[in-house]
Design an enzyme around this catalytic site. Structure first.
Site, PDB file in Angstrom:
ATOM      1  CG  MET A 187      -8.591 -59.623 -13.382  1.00 58.60           C
ATOM      2  SD  MET A 187      -6.633 -60.158 -13.279  1.00 58.60           S
ATOM      3  CE  MET A 187      -6.582 -61.461 -14.401  1.00 58.60           C
TER       4      MET A 187
ATOM      5  CG  HIS B  45       2.444 -60.747 -11.969  1.00 54.43           C
ATOM      6  ND1 HIS B  45       1.294 -60.550 -12.722  1.00 54.43           N
ATOM      7  CD2 HIS B  45       3.393 -61.961 -12.455  1.00 54.43           C
ATOM      8  CE1 HIS B  45       1.563 -61.620 -13.582  1.00 54.43           C
ATOM      9  NE2 HIS B  45       2.811 -62.291 -13.483  1.00 54.43           N
TER      10      HIS B  45
ATOM     11  CG  LEU C   2       0.587 -56.899 -18.675  1.00 55.74           C
ATOM     12  CD1 LEU C   2      -0.427 -56.010 -17.942  1.00 55.74           C
ATOM     13  CD2 LEU C   2       0.336 -58.021 -19.735  1.00 55.74           C
TER      14      LEU C   2
HETATM   15  C1  GRF Z   1      -4.159 -62.460  -7.497  1.00 54.89           C
HETATM   16  O1  GRF Z   1      -3.237 -63.801  -7.343  1.00 54.89           O
HETATM   17  C2  GRF Z   1      -3.105 -61.378  -7.730  1.00 54.89           C
HETATM   18  O2  GRF Z   1      -1.765 -61.529  -7.627  1.00 54.89           O
HETATM   19  C3  GRF Z   1      -3.549 -61.356  -9.315  1.00 54.89           C
HETATM   20  O3  GRF Z   1      -4.911 -61.940  -9.216  1.00 54.89           O
HETATM   21  C4  GRF Z   1      -5.256 -62.522  -8.156  1.00 54.89           C
HETATM   22  C5  GRF Z   1      -6.172 -61.626  -7.314  1.00 54.89           C
HETATM   23  O4  GRF Z   1      -6.764 -62.161  -6.391  1.00 54.89           O
HETATM   24  N1  GRF Z   1      -2.997 -60.106 -10.118  1.00 54.89           N
HETATM   25  P1  GRF Z   1      -7.823 -61.401  -5.521  1.00 54.89           P
HETATM   26  O5  GRF Z   1      -8.683 -61.032  -6.152  1.00 54.89           O
HETATM   27  O6  GRF Z   1      -6.676 -60.411  -4.713  1.00 54.89           O
HETATM   28  O7  GRF Z   1      -8.362 -62.472  -4.299  1.00 54.89           O
END
Ligand code: GRF
Length: 214
Positions: free
Chosen positions: A87, A106, A141
């Protein structure tokens, strides 16, 4: 053998799906988090995978953080860097450094709903189809050449949690699949910006744009 480094920030369920897929020819060299409390780190460490934390709060700016992150990643000499719920917005320099070997997942059918809160926005907009996208990362992004997409229906009565769970189940299917294609040298990024996959079922090993998964 292809070496990959997976970047996480939290739960790490996509990382877990890739680890559990035990993809032949793939060695998970490290899992790196920008948050020391990322739940996924315990899973990775429990599976004997090297873990590292590069805490973004310890750096003055994005450039300094990205430089430290790249140094940690490059210490593992990965063939592919996999963003799995990572993130942080990455600098253009970082993205360019990993051009063609940096992928992201994503939770939407890009180019719809880039950014955060994709499930909420899908419900608010009233779309009937939602999903997930694996794509190569480019400086903009949640943009970049699409490797594979999976779609799910938006059902009457869905809330953010039920829709997110339906999408996540698809994420756990398509992300290991994309890594497998990479490991098998079956992914090619064309000059036209399209990603093609070598389809081994066809004579002459045709390169095709992967169809939408359902
Ligand atoms: C997932 O939905 C991914 O697509 C997004 O953030 C979430 C992360 O989930 N980028 P995790 O940490 O893989 O459980």
């Amino acid at each position: 053998m292809k070496s990959i480094v997976i970047l996480i920030s939290g739960r790490g369920s996509n990382m877990e799906a890739i680890v559990q897929a035990a993809i032949p020819g793939v060695r998970i060299a490290a899992v790196v988090s920008n948050r020391p409390d990322a739940a996924g780190l315990a899973f990775a460490a429990g599976h004997g995978i090297a873990c590292a934390v590069v805490d973004h709060k310890a750096y003055a700016d994005r450039a300094a953080f990205d430089a430290a992150l790249a140094e940690t990643i490059d210490g593992h000499r990965p063939d592919l860097v996999v963003l799995a719920g990572f993130m942080r917005v990455l600098t253009d320099d970082f993205v360019r450094h990993y051009a063609g070997r940096l992928i992201n997942i994503h939770p939407s059918l890009l180019p719809a709903f880039p950014g955060l809160h994709t499930h909420r926005r899908a419900l608010e907009t009233g779309v009937r189809v939602h999903g997930a996208t694996v794509h190569f990362v480019t400086p903009t992004l949640d943009c970049g050449p699409i490797v594979v997409q999976a779609a799910v229906p938006v059902l009457a009565g869905d809330d953010e949690a039920t829709l997110a769970a339906r999408v996540l189940a698809q994420e756990h299917r398509i992300y290991p699949q994309a890594v497998r294609w990479f490991a098998e040298d079956r992914l090619r990024l064309g000059d036209d910006g399209r990603v093609r996959v070598r389809d081994e079922r066809q004579a002459g090993a045709a390169w095709t744009v992967p169809a939408l998964e359902w």
